[in-house]
Scaffold this motif. Structure first.
Motif, PDB file in Angstrom:
ATOM      1  N   ASN A   1       0.846  -1.206   0.000  1.00 19.21           N
ATOM      2  CA  ASN A   1       0.000   0.000   0.000  1.00 19.21           C
ATOM      3  C   ASN A   1       0.881   1.257   0.000  1.00 19.21           C
ATOM      4  O   ASN A   1       0.690   2.176   0.803  1.00 19.21           O
ATOM      5  N   THR A   2       1.857   1.268  -0.913  1.00 16.78           N
ATOM      6  CA  THR A   2       2.851   2.341  -0.950  1.00 16.78           C
ATOM      7  C   THR A   2       3.010   2.889  -2.367  1.00 16.78           C
ATOM      8  O   THR A   2       2.906   2.138  -3.339  1.00 16.78           O
TER       9      THR A   2
ATOM     10  N   LEU B   1      -6.729  -3.229  -4.239  1.00  9.76           N
ATOM     11  CA  LEU B   1      -7.414  -3.482  -2.958  1.00  9.76           C
ATOM     12  C   LEU B   1      -8.845  -3.961  -3.202  1.00  9.76           C
ATOM     13  O   LEU B   1      -9.358  -4.832  -2.494  1.00  9.76           O
ATOM     14  N   GLY B   2      -9.483  -3.395  -4.216  1.00 14.50           N
ATOM     15  CA  GLY B   2     -10.856  -3.783  -4.548  1.00 14.50           C
ATOM     16  C   GLY B   2     -10.933  -5.259  -4.917  1.00 14.50           C
ATOM     17  O   GLY B   2     -11.860  -5.970  -4.517  1.00 14.50           O
ATOM     18  N   HIS B   3      -9.938  -5.718  -5.669  1.00 16.57           N
ATOM     19  CA  HIS B   3      -9.888  -7.127  -6.060  1.00 16.57           C
ATOM     20  C   HIS B   3      -9.747  -8.005  -4.810  1.00 16.57           C
ATOM     21  O   HIS B   3     -10.397  -9.031  -4.663  1.00 16.57           O
ATOM     22  N   ARG B   4      -8.921  -7.523  -3.882  1.00 14.52           N
ATOM     23  CA  ARG B   4      -8.678  -8.306  -2.666  1.00 14.52           C
ATOM     24  C   ARG B   4      -9.890  -8.272  -1.725  1.00 14.52           C
ATOM     25  O   ARG B   4     -10.194  -9.237  -1.052  1.00 14.52           O
TER      26      ARG B   4
ATOM     27  N   LYS C   1      -5.225  10.527  -6.094  1.00 12.50           N
ATOM     28  CA  LYS C   1      -6.085  10.433  -7.270  1.00 12.50           C
ATOM     29  C   LYS C   1      -5.805   9.166  -8.087  1.00 12.50           C
ATOM     30  O   LYS C   1      -6.318   8.100  -7.784  1.00 12.50           O
ATOM     31  N   LYS C   2      -4.976   9.267  -9.120  1.00 12.56           N
ATOM     32  CA  LYS C   2      -4.783   8.111  -9.985  1.00 12.56           C
ATOM     33  C   LYS C   2      -4.040   6.990  -9.258  1.00 12.56           C
ATOM     34  O   LYS C   2      -4.318   5.808  -9.448  1.00 12.56           O
ATOM     35  N   CYS C   3      -3.052   7.368  -8.427  1.00 11.35           N
ATOM     36  CA  CYS C   3      -2.189   6.351  -7.808  1.00 11.35           C
ATOM     37  C   CYS C   3      -2.944   5.539  -6.755  1.00 11.35           C
ATOM     38  O   CYS C   3      -2.997   4.310  -6.837  1.00 11.35           O
ATOM     39  N   LEU C   4      -3.547   6.235  -5.763  1.00 10.50           N
ATOM     40  CA  LEU C   4      -4.255   5.486  -4.722  1.00 10.50           C
ATOM     41  C   LEU C   4      -5.665   5.107  -5.176  1.00 10.50           C
ATOM     42  O   LEU C   4      -6.058   3.939  -5.112  1.00 10.50           O
ATOM     43  N   ALA C   5      -6.434   6.100  -5.643  1.00 10.77           N
ATOM     44  CA  ALA C   5      -7.861   5.815  -5.882  1.00 10.77           C
ATOM     45  C   ALA C   5      -8.050   4.830  -7.023  1.00 10.77           C
ATOM     46  O   ALA C   5      -9.056   4.134  -7.066  1.00 10.77           O
ATOM     47  N   LEU C   6      -7.113   4.771  -7.965  1.00  9.93           N
ATOM     48  CA  LEU C   6      -7.295   3.817  -9.067  1.00  9.93           C
ATOM     49  C   LEU C   6      -6.302   2.657  -9.047  1.00  9.93           C
ATOM     50  O   LEU C   6      -6.705   1.505  -8.983  1.00  9.93           O
TER      51      LEU C   6
END
Ligand code: OXD
Ligand code: MN
Length: 588
Positions: free
Chosen positions: A197-198, A225-228, A214-219
């Protein structure tokens, strides 16, 4: 808070304290400034940025609270060629991402970051993506040596001590390090370490590369993370359509960068639809999770708009114009000595004495604003902001819309037969390249779900994740595909777009509510041209027929051209997508 206490350490959180200490030891800033998110702090940092020359105040009568920023001319867009997903195995990142082993990338970037903040300040920006208290919201901490980044993060995310409240004692926060270095493309890397998560971003100061929420964390990290965790992070706008009875239908739509997501999200319906209203929830990113009644719920993790400026005017997007009227940062537009600004496609003449985005007197015929110049505006300025934007549960999504910029082949609108077919339609999305990313403008590239630059793991597994999500939804959204950009052989647009898109949106909403029929075609369900309300429009119905036409020969070529993506992803592509392609071929 007095000026003396601004920037002082504001948390005892052990993991945050330890990580900031470690990074400060590495980057060796003169000072560590802990951001708390107060108004006094914002004023202090704005004054500092003006003093440093990073920001320039605009004419405060005309543009209250607005500032101008000019980036290095080599640093004006996202850089996909320098963007890496660093997973232990190459297969986890998949064939559509640049990959490097985590240890090697950490070594390389820590080397670059070593002493990089000497003589500078390291700002610690705690932030929250998503409404406070939402199960979907995520906490991040960005360390940066750019005041422009701190202030822009303050627009785009909920920054400050409220993020610590959401985090509590958990260590589950995103660690983001940003060092500007000498803003040199040779030392530019945007590296993601999903398992840790870095994020580490060096050598750039352009929004998409450095506003790490924005693009890095949110996407990118978000999709991993969403997959997990069984949710979805998508490159989608979210809007609510209110019909004359006051019933709201929410839709999410994925279009590639600079293809009109912001315009669609802020649409003002034409006069014929004066009893309808479009409300904006978000213009770029949707985090979605199954919720009550078996439906998919979405939040906008952001709090601002980082939109493309050229082409925006009171006709094309009045709500964006109103959103950028105050407390907005403009980057790489053209400016005058008096602090007025201008860009191509603004509905007024260029003022005299215009200075172009590179600081040179503007010469007619040259670009005044960079094609990817941006506004960074708080969403609260948007007159059509949906009151549900802060709702922790999110809003229930009735339709998902995919779309691209296609001069040929793709009809104005069609509806997928079902979820699996819709996943295939989204997976095969293509679009002509725009200025939002470095590359050849105009060339068609496959951009599955508009996520090609943003999927933080193997694209084949991402498709499987989409297919799996169906199992958690009793009432899945209907899936549509639109194309506002189809042209005649002479190069004229067949559909006027902008507010008139309401007419197509209404058909989709009516489909969701079972209020209108559709014709079965090889591509999916399509409207009869008479089902699209054209009243009050000076528009020839034959053009609509052409915009909706399916050209079988073009479609055969389209299916053939999907080979490239199928071959690239062959190891990981779910069989369902192979079957969908076979079915389409047999229908054609
Ligand atoms: C953006 C992009 O800035 O997609 O939203 O490039
Ligand atoms: Mn985007």
């Amino acid at each position: 808070m007095s000026e003396a206490t601004l920037g002082t350490k504001n948390t005892a959180h052990p993991a945050i304290s330890a990580w900031v200490e470690k990074m400060a030891k590495l980057c060796k800033p003169d000072r560590v400034f802990w951001c708390a998110g107060s108004e006094a702090e914002k004023q202090f940092l704005t004054d500092l940025a003006v003093h440093q020359g990073t920001l320039r105040p605009l004419d405060q009568k005309k543009w209250p609270g607005c500032y101008y920023h000019r980036s290095s001319p080599n640093d004006v867009a996202r850089v996909e060629q320098f963007t890496f997903i660093c997973t232990p195995l190459k297969e986890e990142a998949g064939p559509t991402n640049n990959w490097a082993p985590p240890a090697q990338m950490y070594d390389r970037l820590y080397c670059l970051a070593d002493s990089a903040m000497r003589g500078r300040t390291m700002y610690v920006v705690p932030y929250l993506m998503g409404p406070p208290g939402s199960e979907l919201s995520k906490v991040g901490v960005e360390l940066t040596d750019s005041v422009y980044v701190v202030l822009s993060m303050g627009v785009m995310a909920r920054t400050g001590v409220l993020a610590y409240e959401q985090l509590g004692e958990s260590d589950d926060f995103n660690r983001g390090l940003h060092c500007m270095l000498d803003v040199n493309p040779e030392r530019r890397f945007i590296a993601h370490f999903p398992q840790d998560n870095t994020i580490i971003s060096v050598g750039s100061n352009y929004g998409g590369n450095v506003l790490l929420g924005k693009k890095c964390l949110a996407l990118r990290i978000g999709s991993y993370l969403g997959h997990r965790e069984a949710w979805m992070a998508e490159h989608m706008l979210i809007l609510g359509v209110e019909d004359p009875k006051g019933e709201k239908t929410y839709v999410a739509a994925a279009f590639p960068s600079a293809c009109g997501k912001t315009n669609f999200a802020m649409m003002i319906p034409p006069e014929r639809f004066r009893d309808w209203k479009v409300w904006t929830v978000g213009d770029d990113i949707a985090w979605m999770k199954p919720g009550p009644n078996g439906r998919l719920y979405a939040i906008n993790p952001e709090t601002g708009y980082f939109g493309v400026v050229p082409g925006t005017n009171f006709k094309s997007n009045p709500n964006a114009m109103r959103s950028m009227q105050r407390n907005t940062f403009f980057t790489n537009v053209a400016i005058t000595a008096e602090g007025d600004i201008w860009w191509e496609g603004k509905d007024e003449e260029p003022p005299p004495g215009l200075i172009d985005w590179q600081g040179r007197p503007w010469v007619k015929g040259e670009k005044a604003a960079h094609p990817n110049s941006r506004f960074c505006a708080p969403m609260i300025n948007n007159p059509a902001l949906d009151p549900a934007v802060d709702e922790p549960l999110g809003v229930p999504i009735s339709a998902i819309i995919f779309g691209g910029r296609r001069a040929t082949t793709m009809p104005l609108v069609f509806q997928a037969f079902n979820w699996i077919h819709g996943v295939y339609v989204g997976a095969m999305m293509g679009s002509e390249m725009t200025a939002a990313a470095f590359g050849t403008v105009g060339q068609v590239r496959r951009d599955p779900m508009a996520m090609l630059p943003f999927c933080g793991y193997n694209m084949g597994s991402y498709f499987s994740h989409w297919l799996k999500m169906r199992k958690n939804l009793q009432r899945p959204p209907k899936i549509f595909h639109v194309n506002w950009f189809r042209k005649t052989a002479e190069g004229e647009y067949l559909w006027p777009g902008f507010g008139e898109n309401m007419r197509v949106l209404k058909w989709m909403v009516d489909r969701c509510r079972g209020r209108v029929g559709a014709d079965e075609t090889p591509l999916g369900w399509m409207p009869d041209p008479s089902d699209i309300d054209l009243e009050g429009m000076n528009y020839d119905r034959s053009k609509l027929e052409e915009a909706l036409r399916i050209d079988i020969e073009d479609w055969k070529k389209e299916v053939m051209s999907q080979d490239e993506l199928f071959i690239k992803l062959h190891n990981d592509l779910p069989v369902e997508l192979h079957f969908q392609r076979e079915l389409l071929i047999s229908r054609l």
